[in-house]
Design a protein around this motif. Structure first.
Motif, short mmCIF file in Angstrom:
data_model
loop_
_atom_site.label_atom_id
_atom_site.label_comp_id
_atom_site.label_asym_id
_atom_site.label_seq_id
_atom_site.Cartn_x
_atom_site.Cartn_y
_atom_site.Cartn_z
N LEU A 160 0.86 -1.14 -0.07
CA LEU A 160 -0.03 -0.18 -0.11
C LEU A 160 0.94 1.34 0.00
N SER A 161 0.95 1.86 -1.10
CA SER A 161 1.64 3.11 -1.25
C SER A 161 0.79 4.42 -0.68
N MET A 162 1.63 5.11 0.28
CA MET A 162 0.94 5.99 1.16
C MET A 162 1.07 7.44 0.77
N GLY A 163 0.40 7.81 -0.33
CA GLY A 163 0.22 9.37 -0.38
C GLY A 163 1.32 10.12 -1.40
N GLY A 193 -3.41 7.37 -3.73
CA GLY A 193 -3.25 8.51 -4.48
C GLY A 193 -2.34 9.44 -3.89
N LYS A 194 -2.74 10.52 -3.80
CA LYS A 194 -2.25 11.76 -3.54
C LYS A 194 -2.50 11.82 -1.58
N GLY A 195 -1.60 12.07 -1.03
CA GLY A 195 -1.93 12.62 0.26
C GLY A 195 -2.14 14.23 0.55
N ILE A 196 -2.73 14.59 1.52
CA ILE A 196 -3.05 15.93 1.82
C ILE A 196 -2.28 16.57 3.16
N ALA A 197 -1.70 17.55 2.80
CA ALA A 197 -1.04 18.48 3.78
C ALA A 197 -1.63 19.89 3.56
N ALA A 198 -1.10 20.74 4.41
CA ALA A 198 -1.50 22.00 4.55
C ALA A 198 -1.24 22.80 3.37
N THR A 199 0.25 22.53 2.68
CA THR A 199 0.41 22.86 1.36
C THR A 199 1.37 21.84 0.78
N PRO A 200 1.49 21.87 -0.55
CA PRO A 200 1.93 20.81 -1.18
C PRO A 200 3.37 20.57 -0.46
N LYS A 233 -11.81 5.62 -6.57
CA LYS A 233 -12.04 4.53 -5.75
C LYS A 233 -10.91 4.18 -4.83
N VAL A 234 -10.49 5.18 -4.30
CA VAL A 234 -9.59 5.24 -3.09
C VAL A 234 -9.99 5.05 -1.67
N HIS A 235 -9.77 4.13 -0.80
CA HIS A 235 -10.40 3.74 0.17
C HIS A 235 -9.80 4.83 1.51
N PHE A 236 -8.43 4.75 1.62
CA PHE A 236 -7.93 5.61 2.67
C PHE A 236 -7.19 6.88 2.19
N VAL A 237 -7.55 7.80 3.09
CA VAL A 237 -6.99 9.29 2.79
C VAL A 237 -5.95 9.41 3.81
N LYS A 238 -4.78 9.64 3.18
CA LYS A 238 -3.27 10.04 3.95
C LYS A 238 -3.28 11.66 4.25
N MET A 239 -3.06 11.94 5.45
CA MET A 239 -2.87 13.19 5.58
C MET A 239 -1.71 13.58 6.41
N TRP A 240 -1.06 14.77 6.36
CA TRP A 240 0.12 15.03 7.21
C TRP A 240 -0.21 16.14 7.91
N VAL A 241 -0.42 16.17 9.26
CA VAL A 241 -1.00 17.37 9.97
C VAL A 241 0.08 18.23 10.51
N TYR A 258 -8.80 19.58 8.92
CA TYR A 258 -8.63 18.11 9.16
C TYR A 258 -9.69 17.51 9.50
N ARG A 259 -10.58 18.05 10.25
CA ARG A 259 -11.96 17.74 10.82
C ARG A 259 -13.09 17.47 9.44
N ALA A 260 -12.76 18.49 8.66
CA ALA A 260 -13.69 18.29 7.33
C ALA A 260 -13.21 17.29 6.42
N ILE A 261 -11.80 17.17 6.53
CA ILE A 261 -11.27 15.83 5.70
C ILE A 261 -11.80 14.75 6.18
N ILE A 262 -11.59 14.46 7.49
CA ILE A 262 -12.08 13.11 8.21
C ILE A 262 -13.65 13.09 7.83
N ASP A 263 -14.30 14.07 8.12
CA ASP A 263 -15.83 13.88 8.01
C ASP A 263 -16.23 13.64 6.55
#
Length: 238
Positions: free
Chosen positions: A131-134, A160-167, A200-208, A223-228
């Protein structure tokens, strides 16, 4: 939870210890393996000096060597001194940026050739799924490989791509900088989650985190909105 989602991609060598051969229509060429130490993977004790029958792509009998004879026409394979076990799962990696042949670590390495080389190396060492993580430098390539069955290679899964505050707010290192999506507010975060869901991605990767104050940190509202949004779409945020 992550492991449970990935188990369908793991080739479990012994689904059940069957006392008799499963009656079925012809499954293909029969292979009768003998002599290995067999780790079944269900928390039961390993079977020393085992024997197991494989017909086509199905394990139809598992037991001790000598408990039964192979069916007529089966090919016998001696595994004395070897260990057989379920294939492994690598649940967190960043495949594709490193070239194992020359040791380089760069975005330019993210090619189909290099990805397949790494997946085949995984398979050689007993890994059945990764599983490649973001950190997908080329998302289209990643999704294409995810949906392929590649000969002699581990199954490639991706968030896919993970999510951070900026790239630039994700992992450090030149090869990784700039790959994640940036989410400066809740609306941007939700948009990226919906884009992942469409693929069709199941996991969302975040860097907080803020990398010791060197990069912006995702705000709690974002990040609460992302989780929701992930939960609304049946996804999980990591």
């Amino acid at each position: 939870m992550l492991l449970r989602k990935m188990l369908p991609y793991c080739l479990l060598l012994a689904v059940a210890c069957l006392p008799e051969v499963v009656s079925s229509q012809a499954r293909g060429p029969a292979l009768f393996f003998e002599g290995a130490r067999l780790i079944i993977g269900d928390k039961s004790a390993a079977i020393e000096n085992s024997a197991f029958l494989v017909e086509g792509d199905t394990f139809t009998w598992v037991g001790k060597k000598g408990e039964r004879q192979p069916p007529a026409g089966a090919t016998r394979v001696d595994l004395t001194g070897k260990t057989v076990m379920p294939s492994l799962i690598d649940g967190h990696n960043h495949t594709g940026l490193v070239n194992e042949r020359d040791g380089s670590n760069t975005k330019a390495n993210y090619t189909r050739e290099n990805l397949i080389d790494q997946l085949q190396r995984y398979a050689y060492y007993g890994v059945g799924a990764t599983l490649s993580m973001g950190l997908e430098q080329d998302q289209e390539l990643a999704y294409k490989l995810r949906d392929e069955v590649i000969p002699n290679a581990a199954r490639f899964l991706t968030v896919g791509k993970g999510i951070a505050a900026t790239p630039l707010g994700g992992p450090t290192g030149e090869a990784r900088l700039g790959i994640p999506w940036g989410a400066a507010n809740p609306e941007e975060g939700r948009k990226h989650v919906r884009e992942l869901h469409e693929r069709k991605v199941h996991f969302v990767k975040m860097w907080v985190d803020d990398r010791d104050g060197t990069v912006p940190k995702i705000t709690p509202e974002t990040y609460r909105a992302i989780i929701d949004e992930a939960h609304k779409n049946g996804m999980e945020a990591l």
